[in-house]
Design an enzyme around this catalytic site. Structure first.
Site, mmCIF file in Angstrom:
data_model
loop_
_atom_site.group_PDB
_atom_site.id
_atom_site.type_symbol
_atom_site.label_atom_id
_atom_site.label_comp_id
_atom_site.label_asym_id
_atom_site.label_seq_id
_atom_site.Cartn_x
_atom_site.Cartn_y
_atom_site.Cartn_z
ATOM 1 C CB SER A 144 -0.894 0.011 1.244
ATOM 2 O OG SER A 144 -1.464 1.296 1.460
ATOM 3 C CB THR A 145 0.310 4.767 -0.866
ATOM 4 O OG1 THR A 145 0.134 4.649 -2.277
ATOM 5 C CG2 THR A 145 0.991 6.098 -0.557
ATOM 6 C CB SER A 322 28.673 47.772 -3.719
ATOM 7 O OG SER A 322 27.880 48.903 -3.999
ATOM 8 C CB SER A 323 25.656 47.903 -8.420
ATOM 9 O OG SER A 323 24.721 48.585 -7.586
#
Length: 477
Positions: A144-145, A322-323
């Site tokens: 069974s599951t 950082s940009s």
């Protein structure tokens, strides 16, 4: 011209459906795909569950064959299909969503269909020719599951946990190697972010190694609970439709196939509804995550700066930070580990609620338990590997800065208490704070101690109760 997709017709209790002709899954999986478009994450996202499901199905086929319920030809084909899946094949056919209704039935059906169709192919029959070999009649025979799914989940979690423990071992060794490297590097210890008393950087990193080692032990303890399985319990634990002798045979074959010391639960009815071992494992994973996150907080704090923070250690630069701010580098590896830890803490709440919400003889919410544990184990392992390789192994110490901090800290007065008395030490601390001068400098100026005795007191061995330098463990595990 529009390309025509080839299909085959399959049916279930709801009627007929067209299934793509070349897939190994069938109508039950198709309905699950339609019903549960929840996360977009298939159960094959991690190899552990498909491999565990195949192991359970192979063990069941062996037991059914031993009992004369499965003929030689179909038995051999099912076993071959399962062994292929355990080797990593056909995992792309395990397509149902990780979160699903039905207590895992869709996952079990997906496995039954894939194994049945591959077995049909091995026997020389077309996919979907279920009159010759059926997903439910043969692949799911005596099952069974409700006993297959939790057993497979336990095996998957056990194997994933072993891999996590191994990754934690690498991290433990990396911290231990740094403890050796920084053995006698003096620094100030802190409590409540205030200067406390001197210690060494090696002691600090040795503590992290020990924290990881302790949690590896806790994981080994928790994972042992998962070795108790309910295979053969069938629907609710009464063993309905499981023939006499099936339960011990299936467990024996599964232990042989997986190499795990599995045991059958004493009470299969209790075992089918109880999720306690999953709750225990989730709690230990949370413990690991919390402590690992604390370590990463420390690494970020100790490396803060580089000029306006603590700046005691340097983390390896991994990417631009950082940009807009040139030259900025962030502690991205500890940060990502923190975020993984946050998720695992949330997963633990999910597991707790799912386990609590089970009703009567079955817990319908095991799929989300499986997903939470599997995701946590995978993310912890990968995060720890990144922390080890991309951060800890490359940490360096700012030894001159650390020495200056110790020399200028009023925390030194604590070490002088036994020699000068509390009142004198307090006056020294006040003067050092007011003037910005060092404690040692004031002691010598006031003639409170001779220089040679002061130097002896302020040696790392005395200040930090430093033992002998341990063996260098930087060469690996």
């Amino acid at each position: 011209m529009t390309e025509i997709t080839r299909v085959r017709i399959e049916h279930d209790l709801l009627g007929e459906r067209e299934v793509p002709a070349d897939v190994y899954w069938g109508v039950h999986t198709l309905r699950a795909l339609e019903n549960f478009p929840i996360t977009g994450v298939p159960i094959a996202i991690s190899p552990y569950l498909p491999q565990a499901l195949a192991a359970v199905k192979e063990a069941a086929a062996e037991a059914n064959h031993d009992l004369g319920l499965l003929d030689d030809e179909r038995h051999a084909a099912i076993v071959q299909a399962c062994q292929e899946i355990r080797r990593g094949e056909l995992h792309d056919q395990f397509v149902v969503d990780v979160i699903q209704g039905g207590a895992g039935t869709s996952t079990n059906m997906n496995a039954n269909e894939v194994i049945a169709n591959r077995a049909l192919e091995i026997l020389g029959h077309p996919l979907g020719d279920y009159m010759r070999l059926h997903p439910n009649e043969q692949v799911n025979l005596s099952q069974s599951t409700n006993d297959v799914y939790p057993t497979a989940v336990k095996i998957a979690v056990i194997n994933a946990t072993h891999d996590l423990i191994a990754a934690m071992g690498d991290l433990q060794e990396a911290f231990a190697a740094k403890a050796v490297e920084f053995h006698d590097v003096l620094k100030m210890g802190r409590t409540q972010l205030q200067d406390a008393v001197p210690m060494t950087l090696g002691q600090e990193f040795g503590t992290y190694a020990l924290m990881i080692a302790e949690d590896r032990t806790r994981l080994r303890e928790a994972v042992m609970l998962l070795h108790e399985i309910n295979l053969g319990a069938t629907a609710i634990g009464t063993q309905l439709n499981a023939p006499n002798g099936y339960v011990p045979l299936a467990r024996q074959h599964l232990s042989r196939i997986t190499g795990l010391p599995l045991v059958t639960a004493v009470d299969l009815i209790e075992a089918t509804q109880d999720c306690g071992s999953f709750v225990q494992m989730s709690g230990v994973l949370k413990r690991v995550a919390v402590k690992l996150s604390k370590i990463c907080n420390d690494l970020r704090l100790l490396s803060s700066g580089p000029r306006a923070g603590l700046g005691e250690i340097n983390l390896p630069a991994r990417q631009a930070g950082s940009s807009i701010m040139p030259g900025k580098v962030n502690p991205v590896i500890p940060e990502v580990v923190n975020q993984v830890a946050f998720q695992i803490i949330g997963h633990d709440v999910t597991v707790s609620m799912a386990a609590e919400s089970g009703q009567l003889q079955l817990n319908a919410f095991e799929p989300v338990i499986c997903y939470s544990l599997s995701a946590g184990l995978y993310r912890l392992r990968t995060a720890i590997t990144s922390l080890t390789e991309n951060c800890v192994k490359g940490i360096t110490a700012n030894t001159e800065h650390l020495a200056m901090e110790v020399a200028n800290s009023i925390g030194l007065v604590t070490a002088l208490n036994p020699y000068l008395g509390y009142q004198t030490a307090t006056e020294l601390a006040k003067e050092a704070l007011a003037t910005g001068r060092g404690v040692a400098e004031l002691v010598l100026e006031k003639g409170l101690l001779p220089q040679d005795e002061l130097e002896r007191i302020l040696r790392p061995e005395t200040l930090a109760h430093l033992g002998p330098k341990p063996a260098d463990r930087s060469g690996g595990v």
